[in-house]
Design an enzyme around this catalytic site. Structure first.
Site, short mmCIF file in Angstrom:
data_model
loop_
_atom_site.label_atom_id
_atom_site.label_comp_id
_atom_site.label_asym_id
_atom_site.label_seq_id
_atom_site.Cartn_x
_atom_site.Cartn_y
_atom_site.Cartn_z
N CYS A 42 -9.74 -2.83 2.42
CA CYS A 42 -8.35 -2.73 2.97
C CYS A 42 -7.43 -1.80 2.11
O CYS A 42 -7.42 -1.94 1.02
CB CYS A 42 -7.85 -3.90 3.49
SG CYS A 42 -6.21 -3.66 4.27
N ASP A 44 -4.50 -2.28 1.79
CA ASP A 44 -3.37 -3.32 1.43
C ASP A 44 -3.29 -3.27 -0.24
O ASP A 44 -4.40 -3.22 -0.94
CB ASP A 44 -3.80 -4.84 1.59
CG ASP A 44 -2.55 -5.61 1.38
OD1 ASP A 44 -2.21 -5.90 0.24
OD2 ASP A 44 -2.28 -6.48 2.51
N ARG A 46 -2.22 -5.27 -2.48
CA ARG A 46 -2.49 -6.25 -2.89
C ARG A 46 -4.25 -6.46 -3.41
O ARG A 46 -4.61 -7.45 -4.21
CB ARG A 46 -2.19 -7.48 -2.17
CG ARG A 46 -0.72 -7.70 -2.30
CD ARG A 46 -0.32 -8.79 -1.45
NE ARG A 46 -0.62 -8.29 0.10
CZ ARG A 46 -0.36 -9.00 1.22
NH1 ARG A 46 0.38 -10.11 1.16
NH2 ARG A 46 -0.90 -8.76 2.41
N HIS A 98 -9.95 -9.27 3.50
CA HIS A 98 -9.07 -10.01 3.03
C HIS A 98 -8.31 -10.96 3.60
O HIS A 98 -7.92 -10.63 4.59
CB HIS A 98 -8.44 -9.48 1.64
CG HIS A 98 -6.98 -8.67 2.39
ND1 HIS A 98 -5.72 -8.97 2.42
CD2 HIS A 98 -7.25 -7.38 2.97
CE1 HIS A 98 -5.12 -8.05 3.38
NE2 HIS A 98 -5.92 -7.00 3.62
N CYS A 101 -4.48 -10.30 6.16
CA CYS A 101 -4.47 -8.91 6.06
C CYS A 101 -3.60 -8.50 7.26
O CYS A 101 -3.70 -9.16 8.40
CB CYS A 101 -6.05 -8.45 6.69
SG CYS A 101 -6.15 -6.55 6.69
CO CO Z 1 -5.66 -5.69 4.82
#
Ligand code: CO
Length: 204
Positions: A42, A44, A46, A98, A101
C-alpha cells in the site's frame, strides 16, 4: 524558491552513515541491482517496504498503490511484475496489506471520494466475492477481515497474470506470498497464502 532543504540535509546524513559503515556500499550497488523480492504494498506512509523487513537499498523491488491492488489490466503494476520476474529474476513476490488501511475503510463505506472511488471499486468486488463472510462481526472486525481477504484476492491476481503463469510453465522457481502488517505494533503476519506453482492457484 522552496527547496525542501531539510530533506537534502537528511539525505546527506543518511548517505554518510551508510558510507561510514561500508565505504564501498553505493559504488558496489550502482553497478547492478539483484533483488530477490518484489514487494507489492500500500502507498500508506506508515508501511515502507524496506524498513519493515529491515533490508538496505538493492534488496527489494517495490510497487505500491492505494490498498495494494493488482488489477488485471494495470499496465503499471504488470510492467513492474514483468520486469521483476523476467529481467531481475526475483524469487518471491510479496503482496503485503496492512490493518487500518484507509483504502479498505473507504471501500467499506458509501461516502464519495471522487476518482479514487473507481479504484476502490476493486475492493468492493472483494466484498462481493466474499459475501456472507462478514456476517456476525462488528465494523472493526469486518475491516480487518477485508484487509486480509484483499491480500488473498491480490495474491490470486498476481498468480493469474500471464507473466507468473508463463514463468511457472518454464519451470521457474517463483513464490507468491500474502502478508499483512499491523501498523499498531510494527509486526508482519504471514497469511499462509503462499503459491509456488499454477496447480496451487486458487480457482476463481
Ligand atoms: Co493502506
Amino acid at each position: 524558491m522552496k527547496t525542501l532543504k531539510h530533506l537534502f540535509d537528511r539525505n546527506l546524513e543518511w548517505a554518510n552513515t551508510i558510507k561510514e559503515e561500508d565505504p564501498a556500499f553505493f559504488a558496489e550497488l550502482s553497478k547492478q541491482q539483484a533483488p530477490e523480492y518484489l514487494w507489492i504494498g500500500c502507498s500508506d506512509s506508515r508501511v515502507p517496504a524496506n524498513q519493515i523487513v529491515n533490508l538496505p537499498p538493492g534488496e527489494v523491488f517495490v510497487h505500491r498503490n492505494i490498498a495494494n491492488v493488482v488489477v488485471h489490466t494495470d499496465l503499471n503494476c504488470l510492467s513492474v511484475i514483468q520486469f521483476a520476474v523476467d529481467v531481475l529474476k526475483v524469487k518471491h513476490i510479496i503482496v503485503c496489506g496492512h490493518y487500518g488501511c484507509g483504502g479498505i475503510r473507504a471501500a467499506m463505506e458509501d461516502q464519495e471520494h471522487g476518482l479514487i472511488d473507481n479504484w476502490l471499486r476493486h475492493i468492493k468486488d472483494v466484498i462481493r466475492f466474499n459475501a456472507g463472510r462478514f456476517e456476525g462481526r462488528d465494523h472493526e472486525e469486518k475491516l480487518d477481515l477485508l484487509c486480509e481477504l484483499n491480500v488473498r484476492e491480490q495474491v490470486t491476481n498476481v498468480c493469474n497474470t500471464t507473466i507468473v503463469q508463463n514463468a511457472w510453465k518454464r519451470g521457474r522457481e517463483l513464490s507468491v506470498h500474502g502478508w499483512i502488517y499491523d501498523i499498531q505494533n510494527g509486526i508482519l503476519k504471514d497469511l499462509d497464502a503462499c503459491v509456488t506453482c499454477s496447480d496451487e492457484t486458487p480457482v476463481q
